[in-house]
Write an enzyme that holds these catalytic residues in place. Structure first.
Site, PDB file in Angstrom:
ATOM      1  N   LYS A 191       0.828  -1.203   0.000  1.00  0.00           N
ATOM      2  CA  LYS A 191       0.000   0.000   0.000  1.00  0.00           C
ATOM      3  C   LYS A 191       0.866   1.259   0.000  1.00  0.00           C
ATOM      4  CE  LYS A 191      -3.808   2.442   0.326  1.00  0.00           C
ATOM      5  NZ  LYS A 191      -3.473   3.734   0.877  1.00  0.00           N
ATOM      6  N   GLU A 234       0.510   6.589  -6.872  1.00  0.00           N
ATOM      7  CA  GLU A 234      -0.612   7.533  -6.951  1.00  0.00           C
ATOM      8  C   GLU A 234      -0.106   8.971  -7.031  1.00  0.00           C
ATOM      9  OE1 GLU A 234      -3.257   9.032  -3.407  1.00  0.00           O
ATOM     10  OE2 GLU A 234      -3.954   7.045  -4.031  1.00  0.00           O
TER      11      GLU A 234
END
Length: 301
Positions: free
Chosen positions: A169, A176
Site C-alpha cells: 500500500k 498515486e
C-alpha cells in the site's frame, strides 16, 4: 461471521456498512458516541469501549481496526491485549508504516493482518482494494469479510508475511502521487497553452478509449465539471505526504531509483510555498478519491 470494528470514521463506517450488507454481524465502537449510535441504527451492535468489543464477540475475536496510524493503533492494541489469544485475529486497515505492522505482529498474541486499503470514501459503493499481509490461516479465515469489504474476491489478496500488506500500500500511494503529478502537468500545459480548451471535455474524451484513461482521470473530469477549467477557488496546496515519504525512504534503502515519485513528493512539499495549476488539480483530486478537504483561496486565481 461476527466482526468487531473499532474506529467509525469515513472508512471504518464503510467497513461496517459493507459487512452488514453482506449478511454478517458487526459489533462497533468509536470514541464518538454519535458515530456508535449511527452504526447501531444501521444494524450494528454498539459497544461502549474497546474491551467491550472483545467481550461481546465471544470466544473468537475477529476485530478490524480503522483508526489513524501511529499511537492510536498501539493504544487500541494495548486495550485489546488482555482479551486476545492465538486463535484471535486483528486487522489493521489504516495506513500504518510496514515496520510498525511487523513489530505489532510480533508483539500481540493474536494473528495480526496488516491490510492496505485503497479506494477511499468515493469507492464505498463499489468496494475497496485490499492488500493483506500476515498468516495465511488468518487471511483464509477472514475471506468472507474481505469479499464483503473489497470489490469482491478479485479485490483482495494476501501479499505475504506480516508487513507486506502495508508495504504494498505504501508503494501504491507513491505511484498515486506520480500519476496525479503527471495528469496535473498535462492539464497545466493545456490550460496555459495556445488553445482555449474545455478541460472537462478533454478529460471526458480521453476517458473514452484513450490509452491514459483511468479513475483518476474520471476525477479530473469531475473536478473541471464542478470547478471550471480554471479550477475556480481551488488552492495550490496539496496535503498528505507520509506514505510518499516512506516510499522514497525505502527506495533509498533498497537503492532503487524512483525519480517520478520523488519529484511528485517534492511538488507536494513545494505546494506549501508556491502556486501551480498542476498542484491545484492534485488538491482537488484528493477530494475526488478520498473526500479530503479542498484548500481554497478567497477568489479564483
Amino acid at each position: 461471521m461476527e466482526l468487531g470494528v473499532i474506529g467509525l470514521g469515513r472508512m471504518g463506517r464503510i467497513v461496517v456498512d459493507r459487512v452488514l450488507d453482506a449478511g454478517h454481524d458487526v459489533v462497533a465502537f468509536d470514541i464518538d458516541e454519535d458515530a456508535v449510535a449511527d452504526a447501531a441504527d444501521a444494524g450494528a451492535t454498539p459497544a461502549n469501549s474497546i474491551a467491550a468489543v472483545a467481550d461481546q464477540l465471544g470466544t473468537e475475536n475477529r476485530i478490524w481496526l480503522m483508526v489513524p496510524a501511529g499511537d492510536p493503533v498501539d493504544a487500541a492494541l494495548e486495550e485489546l491485549d488482555p482479551h486476545l489469544d492465538a486463535d484471535d485475529i486483528v486487522v489493521d486497515g489504516g495506513n500504518s508504516h510496514f515496520e510498525d505492522s511487523t513489530r505489532r505482529a510480533e508483539a500481540v498474541d493474536a494473528a495480526y493482518l496488516d491490510c492496505g486499503t485503497s479506494g477511499g470514501p468515493a469507492g464505498a459503493e463499489l468496494g475497496f482494494s485490499l492488500m493483506v499481509g500476515g498468516p495465511q490461516w488468518a487471511y483464509d479465515e477472514l475471506v468472507p469479510v474481505f469479499d464483503a469489504v473489497a470489490t469482491g474476491p478479485a479485490g483482495h489478496d494476501r501479499m505475504g508475511p506480516a508487513g507486506s500488506g502495508h508495504y504494498v500500500k505504501m508503494v501504491h500511494n507513491g505511484v498515486e502521487y506520480a500519476l496525479m503529478q503527471t495528469y496535473g502537468e498535462g492539464f497545466e500545459l493545456l490550460h496555459e497553452g495556445r488553445y482555449d480548451l474545455d478541460l472537462e471535455a478533454v478529460a471526458r474524451t480521453w476517458n473514452n478509449g484513450a490509452v491514459i484513461r483511468s479513475w483518476l482521470l474520471e476525477l479530473c473530469e469531475e473536478a473541471f465539471r464542478e470547478e471550471g477549467s480554471d479550477l475556480g477557488t481551488v488552492a495550490d496546496h496539496v496535503a498528505g505526504g507520509s506514505t510518499g515519504t516512506w516510499t522514497v525512504q525505502e527506495s533509498l534503502e533498497q537503492e532503487v531509483a524512483i525519480p517520478l515519485i520523488y519529484e511528485a513528493l517534492g511538488e507536494r512539499f513545494d505546494s506549501r510555498t508556491g502556486a501551480k495549476f498542476s498542484r491545484r488539480l492534485a488538491n482537488r483530486l484528493r477530494y475526488g478519491f478520498g473526500r479530503h478537504d479542498v484548500a481554497r483561496t478567497e477568489r479564483s486565481e
